[in-house]
Motif scaffolding. Structure first.
Motif, PDB file in Angstrom:
ATOM      1  N   GLY A 125       0.813  -1.125   0.005  1.00  0.00           N
ATOM      2  CA  GLY A 125       0.077   0.148  -0.013  1.00  0.00           C
ATOM      3  C   GLY A 125       0.848   1.250  -0.178  1.00  0.00           C
ATOM      4  O   GLY A 125       2.005   1.405   0.442  1.00  0.00           O
ATOM      5  N   ARG A 126       0.107   2.291  -0.494  1.00  0.00           N
ATOM      6  CA  ARG A 126       0.979   3.683  -0.362  1.00  0.00           C
ATOM      7  C   ARG A 126       0.045   4.769   0.265  1.00  0.00           C
ATOM      8  O   ARG A 126      -1.184   4.858  -0.234  1.00  0.00           O
ATOM      9  CB  ARG A 126       1.077   4.261  -1.945  1.00  0.00           C
ATOM     10  N   LYS A 127       0.429   5.110   1.187  1.00  0.00           N
ATOM     11  CA  LYS A 127      -0.309   6.460   1.936  1.00  0.00           C
ATOM     12  C   LYS A 127      -0.475   7.728   1.434  1.00  0.00           C
ATOM     13  O   LYS A 127      -1.526   8.421   1.634  1.00  0.00           O
ATOM     14  CB  LYS A 127       0.521   6.660   3.316  1.00  0.00           C
ATOM     15  N   ASP A 128       0.308   7.940   0.126  1.00  0.00           N
ATOM     16  CA  ASP A 128       0.058   9.118  -0.503  1.00  0.00           C
ATOM     17  C   ASP A 128      -0.257   8.792  -1.658  1.00  0.00           C
ATOM     18  O   ASP A 128      -0.762   9.984  -2.513  1.00  0.00           O
ATOM     19  CB  ASP A 128       1.501   9.757  -0.460  1.00  0.00           C
ATOM     20  N   SER A 129      -0.795   7.995  -2.201  1.00  0.00           N
ATOM     21  CA  SER A 129      -1.327   7.445  -3.399  1.00  0.00           C
ATOM     22  C   SER A 129      -1.998   6.335  -3.545  1.00  0.00           C
ATOM     23  O   SER A 129      -1.590   5.339  -4.288  1.00  0.00           O
ATOM     24  CB  SER A 129       0.008   7.418  -4.634  1.00  0.00           C
ATOM     25  N   GLY A 130      -2.894   6.108  -2.672  1.00  0.00           N
ATOM     26  CA  GLY A 130      -3.789   4.898  -2.420  1.00  0.00           C
ATOM     27  C   GLY A 130      -4.655   4.292  -3.673  1.00  0.00           C
ATOM     28  O   GLY A 130      -4.768   3.189  -3.991  1.00  0.00           O
ATOM     29  N   ALA A 131      -5.136   5.405  -4.375  1.00  0.00           N
ATOM     30  CA  ALA A 131      -6.102   5.238  -5.416  1.00  0.00           C
ATOM     31  C   ALA A 131      -5.187   4.379  -6.516  1.00  0.00           C
ATOM     32  O   ALA A 131      -5.544   3.405  -7.285  1.00  0.00           O
ATOM     33  CB  ALA A 131      -6.743   6.146  -5.877  1.00  0.00           C
ATOM     34  N   TYR A 132      -3.805   5.040  -6.800  1.00  0.00           N
ATOM     35  CA  TYR A 132      -2.983   4.385  -7.719  1.00  0.00           C
ATOM     36  C   TYR A 132      -2.451   3.293  -7.330  1.00  0.00           C
ATOM     37  O   TYR A 132      -2.634   2.228  -8.271  1.00  0.00           O
ATOM     38  CB  TYR A 132      -1.906   5.559  -7.996  1.00  0.00           C
ATOM     39  N   SER A 133      -2.108   2.833  -6.039  1.00  0.00           N
ATOM     40  CA  SER A 133      -1.774   1.792  -5.540  1.00  0.00           C
ATOM     41  C   SER A 133      -2.940   0.478  -5.866  1.00  0.00           C
ATOM     42  O   SER A 133      -2.585  -0.675  -6.276  1.00  0.00           O
ATOM     43  CB  SER A 133      -1.270   1.791  -4.097  1.00  0.00           C
ATOM     44  N   ALA A 134      -3.914   0.907  -5.409  1.00  0.00           N
ATOM     45  CA  ALA A 134      -5.163   0.178  -5.610  1.00  0.00           C
ATOM     46  C   ALA A 134      -5.503  -0.585  -6.963  1.00  0.00           C
ATOM     47  O   ALA A 134      -5.670  -1.618  -7.344  1.00  0.00           O
ATOM     48  CB  ALA A 134      -6.575   0.472  -5.006  1.00  0.00           C
ATOM     49  N   SER A 135      -5.350   0.691  -7.935  1.00  0.00           N
ATOM     50  CA  SER A 135      -5.516   0.326  -9.372  1.00  0.00           C
ATOM     51  C   SER A 135      -4.249  -0.553  -9.862  1.00  0.00           C
ATOM     52  O   SER A 135      -4.539  -1.173 -10.777  1.00  0.00           O
ATOM     53  CB  SER A 135      -5.620   1.584 -10.133  1.00  0.00           C
ATOM     54  N   LYS A 136      -3.315  -0.267  -9.239  1.00  0.00           N
ATOM     55  CA  LYS A 136      -2.051  -1.217  -9.944  1.00  0.00           C
ATOM     56  C   LYS A 136      -2.139  -2.730  -9.295  1.00  0.00           C
ATOM     57  O   LYS A 136      -1.466  -3.791  -9.788  1.00  0.00           O
ATOM     58  CB  LYS A 136      -0.671  -0.595  -9.689  1.00  0.00           C
ATOM     59  N   HIS A 137      -2.497  -2.759  -7.793  1.00  0.00           N
ATOM     60  CA  HIS A 137      -2.941  -3.774  -7.343  1.00  0.00           C
ATOM     61  C   HIS A 137      -3.653  -4.770  -8.289  1.00  0.00           C
ATOM     62  O   HIS A 137      -3.533  -6.167  -8.764  1.00  0.00           O
ATOM     63  CB  HIS A 137      -3.662  -4.009  -5.830  1.00  0.00           C
TER      64      HIS A 137
END
Length: 240
Positions: free
Chosen positions: A148-160
């Motif tokens: 996870g990324r605390k500063d770019s959570g939506a990006y991280s979720a989409s890459k997951h």
């Protein structure tokens, strides 16, 4: 196996950054025809011009928003354009914003750009790849798909989501001639970092990414790189 010139490479997000470097590498080192896809025609034409300075590849540019399924599905290529053998799903978008500050629209845009662009492009060209004796799908994922990324959570979720799609696609196509690879990149030098105060000389060289992809697509039919993690040599570059 047919010569490279009888096949093409599909590269999304080819108008700049990593996508442009990948296109230049294929132009310089192979005879593959190149199908360059991105939203901005002028930037695609610049990539074409640069590729023409490197080799004599047949090149077609296709201005298209790959997050739009209907637009991708309805694309038409010249009848004499070589059949696709390699898809490099590079198109994407980075949102630097905490989850609690991210709107529903912004979250959806990240999913569309970073997941559905790859899904739509793969669906459009997969039947062609299945007809080839040895073909490839390479999805440019991210190390943000692994944590996870605390500063770019939506990006991280989409890459997951993109990594999960890639892993599932690999399983689904395992009995075909289509090899599927997830390339999980750390911070890579690109226009995404414009305006940032970080030392960009410490970021991954996009030419290294292009060389890795050339190597992956040069393996024998007996071998596949399922997943690869690539990071800056000295670790994550601050302040990101």
């Amino acid at each position: 196996m047919l010569p490279e010139r009888n096949h093409s490479v599909v590269i999304t997000g080819a108008s700049r950054g990593i996508g442009r470097r990948i296109a230049l590498a294929f132009a310089e080192h192979t005879d593959y025809a190149l199908l360059l896809i991105a939203r901005t025609k002028d930037d695609l034409e610049e990539t074409r011009r640069l590729c023409n300075s490197k080799g004599n590849n047949k090149i077609e540019v296709l201005p298209c928003d790959t997050s739009n399924a209907e637009k991708v599905r309805s694309t038409r290529l010249p009848e004499d354009f070589p059949t696709s053998k390699i898809i490099i799903n590079n198109a994407g978008s980075f949102l630097l914003k905490k989850l609690q500050e991210t709107s529903t629209v912004e979250f959806s845009q990240q999913i569309q750009a970073n997941l559905m662009s790859a899904v739509n492009t793969t669906n459009r060209f997969l039947d062609d790849l299945k007809q080839q004796p040895h073909s490839y799908i390479i999805n440019i994922c991210s190390v943000s798909a692994l944590e996870g990324r605390k500063d770019s959570g939506a990006y991280s979720a989409s890459k997951h989501a993109l990594l999960g799609y890639t892993r599932s696609l690999r399983k689904e196509l395992m009995d075909t001639e289509v090899a599927v690879t997830a390339l999980n990149l750390g911070q890579t030098e690109s226009s995404s970092w414009d305006g940032s105060s970080m030392d960009r000389s410490l970021l991954i060289d996009p030419d290294d990414v292009a060389r890795l992809i050339l190597s992956i697509t040069s393996l024998s039919p007996r071998t596949v790189v399922e997943e690869m993690i690539v990071k800056p040599k000295h670790g994550r570059v601050p302040p990101m």
